[in-house]
Design a protein around this motif. Structure first.
Motif, PDB file in Angstrom:
ATOM      1  N   ASN A   1       0.750  -1.309  -0.071  1.00 56.71           N
ATOM      2  CA  ASN A   1       0.270   0.093  -0.032  1.00 56.71           C
ATOM      3  C   ASN A   1       0.714   1.468  -0.179  1.00 56.71           C
ATOM      4  OD1 ASN A   1      -2.879  -1.195   0.209  1.00 56.71           O
ATOM      5  ND2 ASN A   1      -1.887  -2.065   1.878  1.00 56.71           N
ATOM      6  N   ASN A   2       2.066   1.044  -0.134  1.00 55.91           N
ATOM      7  CA  ASN A   2       3.112   2.280  -0.137  1.00 55.91           C
ATOM      8  C   ASN A   2       3.101   3.243   1.112  1.00 55.91           C
ATOM      9  OD1 ASN A   2       3.949   1.577  -2.903  1.00 55.91           O
ATOM     10  ND2 ASN A   2       2.415   2.548  -3.641  1.00 55.91           N
ATOM     11  N   GLY A   3       2.558   2.638   2.352  1.00 50.99           N
ATOM     12  CA  GLY A   3       2.325   3.198   3.311  1.00 50.99           C
ATOM     13  C   GLY A   3       1.128   4.106   3.436  1.00 50.99           C
ATOM     14  N   GLU A   4       0.370   3.797   2.475  1.00 53.37           N
ATOM     15  CA  GLU A   4      -1.155   4.660   2.534  1.00 53.37           C
ATOM     16  C   GLU A   4      -2.285   3.813   3.282  1.00 53.37           C
ATOM     17  OE1 GLU A   4      -1.677   7.284  -1.028  1.00 53.37           O
ATOM     18  OE2 GLU A   4      -0.758   5.198  -2.005  1.00 53.37           O
ATOM     19  N   ILE A   5      -1.641   2.926   4.141  1.00 52.14           N
ATOM     20  CA  ILE A   5      -3.011   2.130   4.980  1.00 52.14           C
ATOM     21  C   ILE A   5      -2.812   2.775   6.340  1.00 52.14           C
ATOM     22  CG2 ILE A   5      -1.119   0.610   5.287  1.00 52.14           C
ATOM     23  CD1 ILE A   5      -3.736  -1.783   5.029  1.00 52.14           C
ATOM     24  N   LYS A   6      -4.273   2.773   6.977  1.00 53.50           N
ATOM     25  CA  LYS A   6      -4.334   3.154   8.450  1.00 53.50           C
ATOM     26  C   LYS A   6      -3.862   2.089   9.319  1.00 53.50           C
ATOM     27  CE  LYS A   6      -5.936   6.893   7.068  1.00 53.50           C
ATOM     28  NZ  LYS A   6      -4.807   7.989   6.848  1.00 53.50           N
ATOM     29  N   VAL A   7      -3.393   2.457  10.709  1.00 51.10           N
ATOM     30  CA  VAL A   7      -3.028   0.954  11.640  1.00 51.10           C
ATOM     31  C   VAL A   7      -4.403   0.265  11.963  1.00 51.10           C
ATOM     32  CG1 VAL A   7      -2.293   0.779  13.921  1.00 51.10           C
ATOM     33  CG2 VAL A   7      -1.585   2.683  12.515  1.00 51.10           C
ATOM     34  N   GLU A   8      -5.437   1.037  11.939  1.00 47.34           N
ATOM     35  CA  GLU A   8      -6.879   0.079  12.278  1.00 47.34           C
ATOM     36  C   GLU A   8      -6.906  -0.989  11.051  1.00 47.34           C
ATOM     37  OE1 GLU A   8      -6.986   3.620  12.100  1.00 47.34           O
ATOM     38  OE2 GLU A   8      -6.475   4.046  14.263  1.00 47.34           O
ATOM     39  N   ALA A   9      -6.717  -0.372   9.738  1.00 46.62           N
ATOM     40  CA  ALA A   9      -6.891  -1.335   8.958  1.00 46.62           C
ATOM     41  C   ALA A   9      -5.844  -2.432   8.929  1.00 46.62           C
ATOM     42  CB  ALA A   9      -6.970  -0.774   7.574  1.00 46.62           C
ATOM     43  N   MET A  10      -4.624  -2.307   9.295  1.00 43.87           N
ATOM     44  CA  MET A  10      -3.616  -3.244   9.323  1.00 43.87           C
ATOM     45  C   MET A  10      -4.014  -4.170  10.419  1.00 43.87           C
ATOM     46  SD  MET A  10      -0.024  -1.553   8.690  1.00 43.87           S
ATOM     47  CE  MET A  10      -0.334   0.035   9.515  1.00 43.87           C
ATOM     48  N   ALA A  11      -4.328  -3.525  11.494  1.00 38.80           N
ATOM     49  CA  ALA A  11      -4.644  -4.530  12.679  1.00 38.80           C
ATOM     50  C   ALA A  11      -5.957  -5.438  12.334  1.00 38.80           C
ATOM     51  CB  ALA A  11      -5.110  -3.730  13.883  1.00 38.80           C
ATOM     52  N   THR A  12      -6.902  -4.979  11.643  1.00 38.21           N
ATOM     53  CA  THR A  12      -7.795  -5.808  11.371  1.00 38.21           C
ATOM     54  C   THR A  12      -7.671  -6.786  10.580  1.00 38.21           C
ATOM     55  OG1 THR A  12      -9.665  -3.977  11.784  1.00 38.21           O
ATOM     56  CG2 THR A  12     -10.384  -5.872  10.435  1.00 38.21           C
ATOM     57  N   ALA A  13      -6.914  -6.473   9.498  1.00 41.39           N
ATOM     58  CA  ALA A  13      -6.314  -7.500   8.451  1.00 41.39           C
ATOM     59  C   ALA A  13      -5.445  -8.595   8.915  1.00 41.39           C
ATOM     60  CB  ALA A  13      -5.730  -6.698   7.314  1.00 41.39           C
ATOM     61  N   ILE A  14      -4.764  -8.241   9.865  1.00 41.61           N
ATOM     62  CA  ILE A  14      -3.897  -9.109  10.435  1.00 41.61           C
ATOM     63  C   ILE A  14      -4.125  -9.904  11.738  1.00 41.61           C
ATOM     64  CG2 ILE A  14      -1.807  -8.542   9.012  1.00 41.61           C
ATOM     65  CD1 ILE A  14      -0.897  -7.125  11.858  1.00 41.61           C
ATOM     66  N   GLY A  15      -5.287  -9.343  12.373  1.00 36.30           N
ATOM     67  CA  GLY A  15      -5.664 -10.111  13.598  1.00 36.30           C
ATOM     68  C   GLY A  15      -4.599  -9.556  14.792  1.00 36.30           C
ATOM     69  N   TRP A  16      -4.387  -8.471  14.814  1.00 32.98           N
ATOM     70  CA  TRP A  16      -3.428  -7.707  15.877  1.00 32.98           C
ATOM     71  C   TRP A  16      -4.041  -6.523  16.105  1.00 32.98           C
ATOM     72  CZ3 TRP A  16       2.567  -7.226  14.440  1.00 32.98           C
ATOM     73  CH2 TRP A  16       3.079  -7.826  15.729  1.00 32.98           C
ATOM     74  N   THR A  17      -3.849  -6.207  17.348  1.00 33.62           N
ATOM     75  CA  THR A  17      -4.341  -4.932  17.827  1.00 33.62           C
ATOM     76  C   THR A  17      -3.448  -3.646  17.367  1.00 33.62           C
ATOM     77  OG1 THR A  17      -3.265  -4.674  20.015  1.00 33.62           O
ATOM     78  CG2 THR A  17      -5.561  -5.987  20.014  1.00 33.62           C
ATOM     79  N   ALA A  18      -3.953  -2.546  17.397  1.00 31.90           N
ATOM     80  CA  ALA A  18      -2.970  -1.303  16.782  1.00 31.90           C
ATOM     81  C   ALA A  18      -1.981  -1.109  17.900  1.00 31.90           C
ATOM     82  CB  ALA A  18      -3.982  -0.211  16.802  1.00 31.90           C
ATOM     83  N   ARG A  19      -2.386  -1.282  19.247  1.00 29.70           N
ATOM     84  CA  ARG A  19      -1.509  -1.073  20.186  1.00 29.70           C
ATOM     85  C   ARG A  19      -0.399  -2.020  20.004  1.00 29.70           C
ATOM     86  NH1 ARG A  19      -2.274  -1.180  26.774  1.00 29.70           N
ATOM     87  NH2 ARG A  19      -0.397  -0.474  27.108  1.00 29.70           N
ATOM     88  N   SER A  20      -0.787  -3.255  20.056  1.00 28.87           N
ATOM     89  CA  SER A  20       0.485  -4.502  20.117  1.00 28.87           C
ATOM     90  C   SER A  20       1.327  -4.007  18.463  1.00 28.87           C
ATOM     91  CB  SER A  20      -0.290  -5.853  19.532  1.00 28.87           C
ATOM     92  OG  SER A  20      -0.851  -6.163  20.615  1.00 28.87           O
ATOM     93  N   ILE A  21       0.827  -3.607  17.551  1.00 23.68           N
ATOM     94  CA  ILE A  21       1.769  -2.956  16.409  1.00 23.68           C
ATOM     95  C   ILE A  21       2.587  -2.165  16.604  1.00 23.68           C
ATOM     96  CG2 ILE A  21       1.449  -2.135  13.995  1.00 23.68           C
ATOM     97  CD1 ILE A  21      -1.196  -3.560  13.538  1.00 23.68           C
ATOM     98  N   ASN A  22       2.073  -1.177  17.335  1.00 23.26           N
ATOM     99  CA  ASN A  22       2.919   0.051  17.816  1.00 23.26           C
ATOM    100  C   ASN A  22       4.010  -0.257  18.695  1.00 23.26           C
ATOM    101  OD1 ASN A  22       1.980   2.331  16.511  1.00 23.26           O
ATOM    102  ND2 ASN A  22       0.082   2.067  17.405  1.00 23.26           N
ATOM    103  N   ARG A  23       3.477  -1.110  19.692  1.00 18.81           N
ATOM    104  CA  ARG A  23       4.735  -1.644  20.505  1.00 18.81           C
ATOM    105  C   ARG A  23       5.891  -2.526  19.980  1.00 18.81           C
ATOM    106  NH1 ARG A  23       1.256  -4.408  25.323  1.00 18.81           N
ATOM    107  NH2 ARG A  23       0.131  -4.892  23.562  1.00 18.81           N
TER     108      ARG A  23
END
Length: 116
Positions: free
Chosen positions: A19-41
């Motif tokens: 997505n060339n960096g054009e994807i929101k954190v919430e969309a990533m979290a939903t797509a991979i089954g990880w929470t946004a907080r876990s991704i940031n950590r």
């Protein structure tokens, strides 16, 4: 030590790059089954930078390709041209017009090197 890489991590980087960096954190979290907080950590712990910074780097890299072709208006997910200019300046130290005027073109050429 487990040498297998967590599939969620691979999926995360694939999503960002596709997505060339054009994807929101919430969309990533939903797509991979990880929470946004876990991704940031994960990013803070293992890469030493925030997810937003990583995404900005990906977008900056793509912006350099855009500048190489002579396009000064952001084609990527920037709020406006001002944010585009600030991001380019933040990572390169120069405004987009200065990078394009660079006669030897070395800085922009770095984005096209195959490092694999």
């Amino acid at each position: 030590m487990n040498k297998n890489i967590d599939q969620r991590r691979l999926s995360l980087f694939e999503l960002i790059n596709q997505n060339n960096g054009e994807i929101k954190v919430e969309a990533m979290a939903t797509a991979i089954g990880w929470t946004a907080r876990s991704i940031n950590r994960y990013f803070s712990k293992w890469l030493g930078i925030t997810l937003k910074t990583y995404i900005d780097i990906i977008k900056f890299s793509n912006a350099l390709k855009q500048l190489k072709s002579g396009t000064f208006y952001p084609e990527l997910d920037y709020a406006d041209q001002s944010h585009f200019i600030k991001t380019v300046k933040k990572f390169s130290g120069s405004k987009p017009t200065v990078l394009v005027w660079n006669k030897n073109d070395r800085f922009i050429q770095l984005t096209f090197m195959d490092l694999s």
